[in-house]
Design a protein around this motif. Structure first.
Motif, PDB file in Angstrom:
ATOM      1  N   SER A 109       0.784  -1.105   0.118  1.00 53.44           N
ATOM      2  CA  SER A 109      -0.116   0.052  -0.014  1.00 53.44           C
ATOM      3  C   SER A 109       0.982   1.176  -0.064  1.00 53.44           C
ATOM      4  O   SER A 109       0.416   2.421  -0.523  1.00 53.44           O
ATOM      5  CB  SER A 109      -0.858   0.170   1.156  1.00 53.44           C
ATOM      6  OG  SER A 109      -1.849  -1.154   1.166  1.00 53.44           O
ATOM      7  N   SER A 146      -6.844  -3.155  -2.987  1.00 50.59           N
ATOM      8  CA  SER A 146      -7.502  -2.353  -1.829  1.00 50.59           C
ATOM      9  C   SER A 146      -8.724  -3.183  -1.183  1.00 50.59           C
ATOM     10  O   SER A 146      -8.581  -3.283  -0.065  1.00 50.59           O
ATOM     11  CB  SER A 146      -8.056  -0.957  -2.160  1.00 50.59           C
ATOM     12  OG  SER A 146      -6.959  -0.168  -2.831  1.00 50.59           O
ATOM     13  N   ALA A 164      -5.203   0.057   3.160  1.00 58.75           N
ATOM     14  CA  ALA A 164      -5.972  -0.348   1.982  1.00 58.75           C
ATOM     15  C   ALA A 164      -7.255   0.810   1.750  1.00 58.75           C
ATOM     16  O   ALA A 164      -7.404   1.212   0.514  1.00 58.75           O
ATOM     17  CB  ALA A 164      -6.767  -1.554   2.222  1.00 58.75           C
ATOM     18  N   LEU A 167      -5.581   3.569   0.109  1.00 56.03           N
ATOM     19  CA  LEU A 167      -5.384   3.511  -1.190  1.00 56.03           C
ATOM     20  C   LEU A 167      -6.736   3.630  -2.250  1.00 56.03           C
ATOM     21  O   LEU A 167      -6.745   4.097  -3.270  1.00 56.03           O
ATOM     22  CB  LEU A 167      -4.844   2.090  -1.269  1.00 56.03           C
ATOM     23  CG  LEU A 167      -4.377   1.598  -2.834  1.00 56.03           C
ATOM     24  CD1 LEU A 167      -3.437   2.782  -3.528  1.00 56.03           C
ATOM     25  CD2 LEU A 167      -3.721   0.551  -2.773  1.00 56.03           C
TER      26      LEU A 167
END
Length: 493
Positions: A109, A146, A164, A167
């Motif tokens: 990430s 993600s 996540a 992102l």
């Protein structure tokens, strides 16, 4: 620290003249390197490289070759944090198999966020079509990664879920979308396609009959993506999402059945009826859902019955246009099945689920419920006799079902007054002596009293006459008050 220095630290210093050759070498090193520590080092250095490199070096002219290098690099990063594959028929691995995944996901990430930040800068400074094209190329991989690590699962931690989520937010911003829903659905009015199509194409090799259980995350990613897209956009992807949802629902594990039916219900609610009826899709789905009704798992029945109810409204013509006499149809078949199972069921959790959904079927079927009054009466009487304390959800729902039945089928209820009135009076006496919370006790007695009042209206006041003849000395005070309210109520004209 400049680009050349970082590349030298990564032992690829001779590639500093071109980002394309540098990314190729990084990709090769990451794929060939077996030591986890060395892979983590490459990821960290790549994140630093992406953060510090000038935009003109990162995005000189984003042609097909460079797009391919970026996509290959991103995919190699996401493979680093991929879940271990499962080769057993269960499709599950012990939680300890995923213990190193959260840390890996955070590292990936960080790299992808660094790349995303640089792309965002390039769009703000130049907004070139080739960079926008690069965004469309990379966004599906960003989304899939993600969502894989966004959900609360054995392979995620609070920290990896936060990374996540960050992102995914970044991917939404890069595409100029206002939400994840818009990112996946697009803007049909403006002719802008969403990412659901490319995402499904990417996931498809892992969603076949032979492979979908190997990666435990893929079914959750598919489900999460699917439910973000609603009508009218979902229709375009029906051929891609319907077979996969059906496949997942047909598994022997209850958790997979529940997930699959959840997806199918979303499809039923968000795809036009004509498209569902085409190629007998709705008929196939009906048989698949009906087969689930034989289960004894309350969690599955709870999700199957509402889905089946909405599907039946698509399969069967509206009652107003079906003419008289109304023929028996699949509504009748399903309700008959439900009532049969309700009569036999002794598990309280299943009784609650059945009673809750019975109300919905009565409302949806309307006056044709009179075909099932005999069995429905037995179910109602039986459920009123069995407590499911402390919340009494089953008995609350069955009282609601009785109210709906009395309101809808009132012309046929006078002949059933005797057994229903006895059952309700017995219920009032039982409730008055049970140690339940006062608000719940009052709610139960109030609903039962309302049922008696409706029953009196159906009998044109005959019930009031019978209630006045009761020996008040034998009745508890709360029950006597309920009866007095009923006998004092004005008769219906």
């Amino acid at each position: 620290m400049d680009v050349a220095h970082i590349l030298q630290k990564m032992k690829i210093g001779d590639a500093a003249d071109s980002c394309c050759s540098a990314f190729r070498r990084i990709h090769e090193r990451l794929e060939l390197e077996a030591a986890p520590e060395e892979q983590a080092f490459i990821l960290g250095e790549t994140a630093e490289l992406l953060s510090l490199a000038p935009l003109h070096w990162l995005f000189p002219e984003v042609n097909a070759d460079l797009q391919g290098q970026y996509l290959g690099l991103v995919n190699s990063f996401t493979r680093y944090a991929a879940l271990p594959l499962c080769d057993t028929d269960s499709g599950t691995l012990p939680a300890k198999s995923y213990e190193d995944i959260p840390a890996k996901a955070q590292a990936v990430s960080a790299v992808l966020l660094a790349l995303s930040a640089q792309i965002q800068k390039a769009l703000e400074h130049q907004n070139r079509p080739d960079i926008r094209s690069l965004v469309r190329t990379l966004a599906p991989s960003f989304c899939i990664f993600s969502v894989t690590h966004l959900q609360e699962q054995p392979w995620s931690s609070a920290a990896s879920r936060n990374s996540a989520r960050e992102l995914l937010t970044s991917a939404v911003a890069l595409t100029g979308s206002r939400s994840v829903q818009e990112l996946l659905s697009g803007e049909p009015e403006e002719g802008q396609k969403g990412l659901l199509g490319p995402v499904l194409d990417t996931l498809q090799p892992e969603l076949t009959k032979e492979s979908w259980k190997r990666n435990q995350a893929v079914k959750h990613v598919f489900s999460w993506m699917l439910v973000q897209v609603e009508r009218p956009c979902l229709t375009e992807y029906l051929e891609k999402v319907f077979p996969t949802s059906l496949l997942i629902s047909d598994d022997y594990r209850t958790e997979n059945k529940v997930l699959g039916v959840h997806c199918l219900h979303h499809i039923v609610l968000n795809v036009p009826a004509a498209d569902l009826r085409q190629f007998n899709r709705a008929q196939v789905l009906y048989h698949a859902l009906f087969s689930h009704l034989h289960t004894s798992e309350a969690i599955l029945i709870q999700i199957v019955l509402p889905c089946l109810l909405d599907l039946l409204s698509i399969l069967e013509k509206p009652l107003v246009s079906s003419g008289l006499p109304r023929k028996r149809n699949r509504f009748d078949n399903v309700l008959r099945h439900i009532l049969t199972y309700m009569e036999m069921e002794h598990k309280l959790d299943l009784r609650r689920v059945y009673a809750k959904n019975l109300v919905l079927f009565i409302e949806r079927m309307g006056i044709v419920i009179i075909r099932h009054l005999k069995r429905l009466e037995r179910v109602i009487v039986g459920y009123l006799e069995v407590s499911d304390a402390p919340e009494e959800k089953a008995r609350l729902s069955i009282l609601d079902a009785l109210q709906k039945t009395l309101q809808i089928a009132w012309p046929r209820m006078e002949k059933r007054m005797g057994s229903l009135a006895q059952s309700l009076l017995r219920f009032l006496v039982d409730i008055s002596s049970e140690s339940l919370p006062t608000p719940l006790k009052e709610q139960l007695m109030s609903q039962a009293s309302h049922c008696l009042l409706l029953l009196d209206h159906c009998s044109k006041g005959k019930l009031q006459t019978l209630l006045r003849e009761l020996d008040s000395s034998c009745l508890p005070e709360p029950v006597l008050k309920c009866i007095q309210k009923i006998t004092a109520a004005p008769l219906c004209p």
